[in-house]
Design an enzyme around this catalytic site. Structure first.
Site, short mmCIF file in Angstrom:
data_model
loop_
_atom_site.label_atom_id
_atom_site.label_comp_id
_atom_site.label_asym_id
_atom_site.label_seq_id
_atom_site.Cartn_x
_atom_site.Cartn_y
_atom_site.Cartn_z
N GLU A 242 0.76 -1.28 0.11
CA GLU A 242 -0.15 0.08 0.13
C GLU A 242 0.91 1.18 0.05
O GLU A 242 2.00 1.29 0.62
CB GLU A 242 -0.94 -0.02 1.24
CG GLU A 242 -1.97 -1.05 1.38
CD GLU A 242 -2.32 -1.24 2.77
OE1 GLU A 242 -3.44 -0.66 3.08
OE2 GLU A 242 -1.79 -1.88 3.69
N ASP A 261 -3.08 -7.95 10.56
CA ASP A 261 -3.95 -7.47 9.60
C ASP A 261 -4.27 -8.15 8.16
O ASP A 261 -5.41 -8.18 7.96
CB ASP A 261 -3.64 -5.69 9.57
CG ASP A 261 -5.05 -4.98 9.14
OD1 ASP A 261 -6.27 -5.39 9.44
OD2 ASP A 261 -4.84 -4.06 8.30
N HIS A 266 -5.89 -12.07 4.18
CA HIS A 266 -5.46 -12.19 2.62
C HIS A 266 -4.42 -12.80 2.09
O HIS A 266 -4.58 -13.72 1.18
CB HIS A 266 -5.50 -10.68 2.29
CG HIS A 266 -6.48 -9.48 2.67
ND1 HIS A 266 -7.82 -10.15 2.95
CD2 HIS A 266 -6.48 -8.61 3.13
CE1 HIS A 266 -8.52 -9.07 3.50
NE2 HIS A 266 -7.69 -8.12 3.72
N LYS A 364 2.93 -1.00 4.47
CA LYS A 364 2.24 0.28 4.19
C LYS A 364 3.36 1.46 3.89
O LYS A 364 4.46 1.28 4.17
CB LYS A 364 1.38 0.79 5.51
CG LYS A 364 0.27 -0.03 5.89
CD LYS A 364 -0.69 0.56 6.87
CE LYS A 364 -1.56 -0.41 7.27
NZ LYS A 364 -2.71 -0.64 6.17
#
Ligand SMILES: NC(=O)c1ccc[n+]([C@@H]2O[C@H](COP(=O)([O-])OP(=O)(O)OC[C@H]3O[C@@H](n4cnc5c(N)ncnc54)[C@H](OP(=O)(O)O)[C@@H]3O)[C@@H](O)[C@H]2O)c1
Length: 512
Positions: A242, A261, A266, A364
């Site tokens: 991300e 997370d 995922h 991130k």
């Protein structure tokens, strides 16, 4: 899921005819957490888009449950605003009128028996007036700490128990616990109230078109499966990068971190679909069985320090903008040890994959937003071409681009035009946008429809959740003894430790 053998509540539908759209039978959806980010941006717009595509029954009802002092009209306005802002299909007055006539609102808190009694009465009124036929799904778009309370309140009020010939289902958002123990505790509470086939655990990645295309790519073609193994594939890299930071999610994210997370759910789901054997059929039982088998065969190498990496973003760049670090974010403790980058190596103990590691990384504030699965092939054995290719030719790679620019890329060496024998890497691309005119439904559209149809292949069951925590728990425990994660500059591709982790294996990360 648009695969054969899907169960449908629509009596007009011949299950063998795959051309007919799958339309849910009469039912209602009760949404908890309607003021939340997820409900406003994804869930309510997805319900509208389903209605607009004609996939909801005329008797559909949407009930919101929240602690705000709202009436039915206030909730209707909230749904309207969220549809106007976030729906993907055009706004049609006719669809809206049909949908809004089935909107209801119940005010209350999760621990208030009187509020659940009002919810029960509302649901019964809908059955009588709107014709929802006793079929209701309860979508818990709420903080995970509230799951047990709401599930108990659904049981105490009698809402969880269907009458003969009707159904009640519960939809749970990730995270499913924060380790194996808490996941088991949550499951114990949920399974006391709902039978396994009534529990739908949402991993919205599984609703994505490209993720399902992974099944088509592997098993509807003859081309790929023969080389989908350790004979030809050197290693696999699964990346979820991300470019954004944590935004306003500090309260949720601090103490959770990137591995819990997104890797636990995922990325391990993408791993399972990439590495599993061909299921006997594509119904829920057989598909989940294969995913579970490969998750069971996977392990993180014993030397966790050498084969994992964690980092935390520091100040740097996002696009052309100078941005602060994780520790400067509002709501983050100045000494937070939460990782915003995580990478792990997985080995698979089976004949297909022994010796071919899978590398999973998620972070991130990385260079760009991209999710992909890259199968990196072994070098061709030709000494002649190895010599002339020099450094211009990398390993062949098959890259499944999950998002954005959904599609598939094949990278291979090709002769450079000219009189000399020179080879350079080229790519061959399939892009969804170029090959199909139909737009893909949003992942949540498909998943909500599947909940209403009672079609479970895209929803992991508790065994998969357990197996993923079994893989991650030792890594998380190890990391918790390491103190502060290694900082990396925003806008780069993660901490130096992640590069070293690959270097030790004689490999490098792709720069997508
Ligand atoms: N946001 C995402 O993109 C995303 C993605 C994947 C999974 N999830 C998961 O989806 C769930 C919801 O996420 P979110 O981002 O929408 O969370 P959120 O913005 O914090 O919203 C939480 C909702 O729960 C309600 N709520 C909280 N405590 C309550 C209580 N005691 N009684 C009644 N209502 C209460 C809030 O109502 P008030 O307005 O009254 O506080 C709000 O509507 C979480 O489990 C999250 O992990 C979210």
């Amino acid at each position: 899921m648009s695969l054969p053998a899907a169960q449908s509540a629509n009596p007009l539908r011949d299950p063998r005819d795959r051309r007919l759209p799958r339309i849910a039978g009469s039912c209602g959806l009760v949404m908890f957490g309607v003021t939340g980010d997820l409900a406003r941006k994804k869930l309510m717009p997805a319900v509208y888009d389903l209605a607009n595509r004609g996939l909801l029954p005329p008797a559909f009802a949407l009930t919101g449950f929240a602690r705000r002092e709202w009436g039915r009209e206030d909730f209707e306005n909230v749904v309207y605003e969220s549809v106007k802002q976030h729906a993907r299909t055009p706004f049609r007055e006719e669809t809206w009128e049909q949908l809004s006539s089935g909107i209801r609102f119940v005010q209350g808190t999760f621990d208030d028996p009187a509020a659940f009694e009002r919810l029960r009465e509302t649901v019964e009124e809908l059955d009588a007036e709107r014709g929802t036929d006793g079929n209701h799904a309860f979508y818990l778009s709420i903080p995970p700490s509230a799951f047990p309370q709401v599930v108990r309140s659904l049981a105490d009020s009698g809402l969880s128990a269907p009458r003969e010939g009707t159904w009640r289902r519960v939809v749970i958002e990730k995270p499913f616990g924060h380790n194996l123990e808490s996941a088991d505790e949550l499951d114990a509470i949920v399974s006391e109230v709902f039978p396994p086939d009534a529990v739908f655990r949402i991993d919205h990645y599984l609703g994505k078109e490209t993720v399902q295309n992974l099944l088509a790519l592997r098993f509807a073609n003859q081309l790929f499966e023969p080389i989908w193994n350790n004979q030809y594939i050197d290693h696999v890299q699964i990346t979820m990068a991300e470019d954004i930071g944590i935004g306003s999610r500090a309260g949720y994210y601090d103490g959770i971190g990137q591995a819990r997370d997104v890797i636990q759910n995922h990325l391990l789901q993408l791993f399972a679909l990439t590495a599993m054997e061909e299921p006997a059929t594509f119904d829920a039982h057989d598909l989940r069985l294969e995913k579970e088998k490969v998750l069971r065969a996977a392990s993180v190498p014993r030397d966790i320090s050498a084969h994992t990496a964690r980092g935390q973003y520091a100040a740097g760049w996002r696009g052309g903008e100078l941005v602060g670090g994780f520790l400067d974010e509002d709501g983050i403790a100045p000494d937070s040890e939460t990782e915003t980058y995580a990478a792990i190596r997985l080995d698979v103990r089976n004949r297909r994959w022994a010796g071919t590691p899978f590398y999973l990384r998620a972070g991130k504030r990385l260079g760009r937003r991209v999710t992909e699965i890259a199968l990196v092939f072994k070098k061709a054995p030709s000494p002649y071409f190895q010599e002339i290719a020099g450094t211009d030719v990398g390993n062949n790679a098959l890259v499944i681009r999950v998002q954005p620019d959904e599609g598939v890329t094949l990278r291979f060496g090709s002769k450079v035009p000219g009189t000399a024998m020179e080879v350079r890497d080229v790519t061959m691309d399939f892009a969804y946008g170029n090959s199909f005119t139909e737009s893909s439904p949003e992942a949540y559209e498909r998943l909500i429809l599947d909940v209403l149809l009672g079609d479970p292949p895209l929803f992991p069951r508790h065994e998969e959740v357990q197996l993923s925590w079994k893989l991650l728990d030792p890594v998380l425990e190890h990391w918790s003894r390491q103190g502060q994660p290694e900082p990396y500059r925003s806008g780069t591709w993660g901490p130096v430790g992640a590069d070293l982790m690959m270097e030790r294996d004689g490999r490098t990360w792709r720069r997508p």
